[in-house]
Design a protein around this motif. Structure first.
Motif, short mmCIF file in Angstrom:
data_model
loop_
_atom_site.label_atom_id
_atom_site.label_comp_id
_atom_site.label_asym_id
_atom_site.label_seq_id
_atom_site.Cartn_x
_atom_site.Cartn_y
_atom_site.Cartn_z
N ARG A 4 0.64 -0.90 0.16
CA ARG A 4 -0.29 -0.18 -0.11
C ARG A 4 0.98 1.57 0.20
O ARG A 4 1.09 2.04 -0.73
CB ARG A 4 -0.93 -0.63 0.80
CG ARG A 4 -1.91 -0.70 1.30
CD ARG A 4 -3.07 -0.37 2.10
NE ARG A 4 -4.70 -0.89 2.07
CZ ARG A 4 -5.21 -0.68 3.36
NH1 ARG A 4 -4.72 -0.22 4.18
NH2 ARG A 4 -6.43 -0.03 2.78
N LYS A 6 3.77 1.27 -1.05
CA LYS A 6 4.51 1.36 -2.40
C LYS A 6 3.35 2.17 -2.88
O LYS A 6 4.07 3.21 -4.18
CB LYS A 6 5.20 0.79 -2.39
CG LYS A 6 6.60 -0.08 -2.36
CD LYS A 6 6.53 -1.97 -2.52
CE LYS A 6 8.05 -1.54 -1.64
NZ LYS A 6 9.20 -2.89 -2.27
N LEU A 7 2.66 1.61 -3.36
CA LEU A 7 1.38 2.00 -4.25
C LEU A 7 0.92 3.88 -3.99
O LEU A 7 0.90 4.30 -5.07
CB LEU A 7 0.05 1.01 -3.84
CG LEU A 7 -0.03 0.07 -5.49
CD1 LEU A 7 -1.61 -1.05 -4.46
CD2 LEU A 7 -0.09 0.57 -6.65
N ARG A 8 0.88 4.10 -2.72
CA ARG A 8 -0.02 5.98 -2.61
C ARG A 8 1.79 6.19 -2.50
O ARG A 8 1.85 7.35 -3.24
CB ARG A 8 0.74 5.92 -1.18
CG ARG A 8 -0.90 5.20 -1.16
CD ARG A 8 -1.19 5.49 1.01
NE ARG A 8 -2.68 4.79 1.30
CZ ARG A 8 -2.76 5.19 2.53
NH1 ARG A 8 -2.17 5.04 3.35
NH2 ARG A 8 -4.37 4.71 2.44
N SER A 9 3.10 5.80 -2.75
CA SER A 9 4.36 6.63 -3.17
C SER A 9 4.33 6.56 -4.88
O SER A 9 5.07 7.63 -4.92
CB SER A 9 5.16 6.26 -2.64
OG SER A 9 5.31 5.55 -1.30
N LEU A 10 4.17 5.64 -5.38
CA LEU A 10 4.22 6.19 -6.62
C LEU A 10 2.79 6.25 -7.63
O LEU A 10 2.55 7.68 -8.32
CB LEU A 10 4.16 4.30 -7.17
CG LEU A 10 3.84 3.83 -9.08
CD1 LEU A 10 4.93 4.21 -9.45
CD2 LEU A 10 3.34 2.52 -9.59
N VAL A 11 2.19 6.44 -7.01
CA VAL A 11 0.35 7.91 -6.66
C VAL A 11 1.44 8.83 -7.34
O VAL A 11 0.86 10.27 -7.23
CB VAL A 11 -0.82 7.33 -6.59
CG1 VAL A 11 -1.54 8.72 -7.05
CG2 VAL A 11 -1.32 6.09 -6.84
N LEU A 13 3.86 10.26 -6.72
CA LEU A 13 4.69 10.39 -7.52
C LEU A 13 4.70 10.83 -8.86
O LEU A 13 4.90 11.52 -9.50
CB LEU A 13 6.00 9.32 -7.57
CG LEU A 13 6.89 9.69 -8.85
CD1 LEU A 13 8.21 10.35 -8.14
CD2 LEU A 13 8.11 8.18 -8.91
N LEU A 14 3.41 9.67 -9.50
CA LEU A 14 2.84 10.68 -10.91
C LEU A 14 2.26 11.05 -10.83
O LEU A 14 2.90 12.05 -12.47
CB LEU A 14 1.84 8.92 -11.77
CG LEU A 14 2.88 7.93 -11.99
CD1 LEU A 14 2.41 6.21 -11.69
CD2 LEU A 14 3.68 7.82 -12.76
#
Length: 166
Positions: A4, A6-11, A13-14
């Motif tokens: 979770r 990592k997903l939040r961090s990726l979102v 970042l995008l």
């Protein structure tokens, strides 16, 4: 929990990359000046300093009667000019709501186009130079008696460019 995060961090970042990738030229805001409209005021021929409304004015394209530019009762209008040609031909009809009292005058508004680059998002805006106004004689009794070109360059909508006397 680690996935979770990592997903939040990726979102995040995008979204940050997308917003950082936008430049001012990518968005054409409403406050960016665009091609100005032609401002016309109507005056009483008997009292040239007096505004005079045109009852049930209908302005249509002379080449395509289904293209309505303006309709209503008014003593001033702001209308677009054709950005692809050096002349805009319009039919000005007074008393357009009455078949027997309607009176149409064909008007040619001529100019020289001056295209100015704004930015990548807004592209170009057009100014109009050497503005001219001509009522084409017709078989009907003309309701537009005369007109004055007040400003020969259309670059803003702050003042009247043309005064029509009727």
């Amino acid at each position: 929990m680690n996935i979770r995060f990592k997903l939040r961090s990726l979102v995040v970042l995008l979204v940050g990359l997308i917003l950082a990738g936008c430049t001012r030229d990518d968005i054409c805001t409403q406050d960016t000046p665009t091609t100005p409209l032609l401002v016309i005021v109507f005056r009483d021929i008997a009292s040239p300093n007096q505004s005079k409304s045109v009852p049930n004015l209908l302005i249509t394209s002379a080449s395509d009667q289904s293209t309505v530019v303006f309709t209503g009762t008014t003593d001033s209008i702001a209308i677009p000019l054709n950005v692809n040609l050096d002349v805009t031909a319009l039919d000005f009809t007074t008393n357009s709501n009455s078949e027997e009292d309607a009176n149409t005058d064909l008007v040619n508004i001529n100019y020289v186009r001056d295209d100015i680059y704004v930015n990548r998002a807004c592209a170009f805006k057009t100014f109009y130079d050497s503005l001219g106004f001509e009522r084409v004689d017709d078989v009907n009794q003309a309701w537009i008696l005369t007109a004055n070109v007040n400003l020969t360059r259309v670059e803003n909508e702050n003042e009247a460019h043309i005064t029509i006397f009727h």
